[in-house]
Design a protein around this motif. Structure first.
Motif, PDB file in Angstrom:
ATOM      1  N   LEU A 187      -5.624  -2.217 -17.985  1.00  0.00           N
ATOM      2  CA  LEU A 187      -5.228  -2.580 -16.691  1.00  0.00           C
ATOM      3  C   LEU A 187      -4.698  -4.146 -16.702  1.00  0.00           C
ATOM      4  CD1 LEU A 187      -8.178  -1.293 -14.383  1.00  0.00           C
ATOM      5  CD2 LEU A 187      -5.771  -0.543 -14.628  1.00  0.00           C
TER       6      LEU A 187
ATOM      7  N   HIS B 144      -1.382  -3.821 -18.704  1.00  0.00           N
ATOM      8  CA  HIS B 144      -0.254  -3.216 -17.884  1.00  0.00           C
ATOM      9  C   HIS B 144       0.231  -3.951 -16.710  1.00  0.00           C
ATOM     10  CE1 HIS B 144       1.839   0.352 -16.481  1.00  0.00           C
ATOM     11  NE2 HIS B 144       1.301   0.081 -15.374  1.00  0.00           N
TER      12      HIS B 144
ATOM     13  N   ASN C   4       6.174   0.767  -8.663  1.00  0.00           N
ATOM     14  CA  ASN C   4       5.002   1.233  -9.097  1.00  0.00           C
ATOM     15  C   ASN C   4       4.160   1.666  -8.006  1.00  0.00           C
ATOM     16  OD1 ASN C   4       5.264   0.430 -11.696  1.00  0.00           O
ATOM     17  ND2 ASN C   4       4.866  -1.504 -10.969  1.00  0.00           N
TER      18      ASN C   4
ATOM     19  N   SER D 143       0.418   4.011  -8.293  1.00  0.00           N
ATOM     20  CA  SER D 143      -0.642   3.176  -8.693  1.00  0.00           C
ATOM     21  C   SER D 143      -1.354   2.273  -7.554  1.00  0.00           C
ATOM     22  CB  SER D 143      -0.578   2.227  -9.847  1.00  0.00           C
ATOM     23  OG  SER D 143       0.551   1.445  -9.674  1.00  0.00           O
ATOM     24  N   GLN D 144      -0.465   1.787  -6.650  1.00  0.00           N
ATOM     25  CA  GLN D 144      -0.944   1.066  -5.475  1.00  0.00           C
ATOM     26  C   GLN D 144      -1.521   2.110  -4.603  1.00  0.00           C
ATOM     27  OE1 GLN D 144      -0.880  -2.011  -6.617  1.00  0.00           O
ATOM     28  NE2 GLN D 144      -0.214  -3.007  -4.502  1.00  0.00           N
TER      29      GLN D 144
ATOM     30  N   PHE E   4      -5.094   3.087  -6.163  1.00  0.00           N
ATOM     31  CA  PHE E   4      -5.908   2.136  -5.954  1.00  0.00           C
ATOM     32  C   PHE E   4      -6.514   1.890  -4.400  1.00  0.00           C
ATOM     33  CE2 PHE E   4      -7.062   0.829 -10.169  1.00  0.00           C
ATOM     34  CZ  PHE E   4      -5.840   0.608 -10.861  1.00  0.00           C
TER      35      PHE E   4
END
Lengths: 100, 133
Positions: free
Chosen positions: A50, A53, B47, B50-51, B54
């Motif tokens: 993480l 990235h 992105n 991924s946000q 999460f």
């Protein structure tokens, strides 16, 4: 030579390790040594991944924070999954059996 | 110091964590469907998966931490705050700019990330994560 890349690498790896170790040690009494060791490795891997990235090269402090939190999340991931899934499966199976 | 910041428990921090994560979830979904209405960094929109993941996980663990009992409650509390801290720090990275060096959102998100991480340390210190059977 200590340039930005080496410092970034070091901060991410050390941050991930610290996060993974801390949470792994806190949950140590519930598990044996091998499980704790695997949790630490998993946390270190997750945190480093993480951190590399999502981290920013020109802001190493946030990269370190991401690695720290990521390492801690990785170390707790298996314990959380073990706690969530059995109870959810039990409830779902119970509902299916009662409805039938 | 942790006692001074958090008082008796971390319920308010977890509630705030849930509200901010849910808010970001709504904002990102809104920005995807109506691109010109919300000004988000373009890297965040690239992105967005991924946000969203999460933010959803943070909200899920926050809800679980409010409903679970005993050891599971403490575990889910720590997980939701850790995920919240991770999410806020990743969001802060998207606001990193070369010039000007400090964006307001960068400071705000970093502050939240640190606050949530301190809440994790508070839970570990005063409530513990040991499942004594």
């Amino acid at each position: 030579m200590l340039n930005n890349e080496v410092i970034n690498l070091g901060i991410i790896l050390v941050g991930a390790l610290i996060g993974a170790l801390k949470l792994s040690i806190e949950t140590r009494c519930n598990k044996n040594c091998l499980s704790s060791f695997i949790d630490t490795l998993l946390g270190w891997f997750t945190g480093s991944l993480l951190g590399f990235h999502f981290g920013a090269e020109n802001n190493i402090y946030i990269s370190g924070l991401i690695a720290l939190s990521g390492g801690a999340v990785g170390a707790l991931a298996i314990s959380s999954i073990i706690e969530i899934f059995p109870s959810i499966f039990k409830k779902v199976l119970k509902n299916i059996v009662i409805n039938k | 110091m942790l006692n001074f910041i958090f008082g008796k428990d971390t319920k308010s921090v977890r509630t705030f964590n849930f509200i901010t994560s849910f808010g970001w979830l709504v904002i990102i979904v809104f920005a995807l469907y109506k691109p010109n209405t919300v000004a988000l960094p373009h890297i965040m929109l690239e992105n967005y998966v991924s946000q969203l993941i999460f933010a959803s996980l943070t909200c899920l663990f926050c809800l679980l931490s409010f409903t679970a009992v005993d050891y599971r409650r403490r575990l889910f509390k720590v997980m939701c705050l850790l995920l919240g801290s991770l999410f806020q720090s990743i969001t802060a990275v998207y606001y990193v700019t070369i010039y000007p060096p400090l964006d307001l959102m960068l400071l705000v998100c970093s502050g939240f990330a640190l606050w949530f991480f301190l809440a994790v340390l508070y839970i570990i210190r005063y409530e513990g994560l040991r499942d004594v059977k």
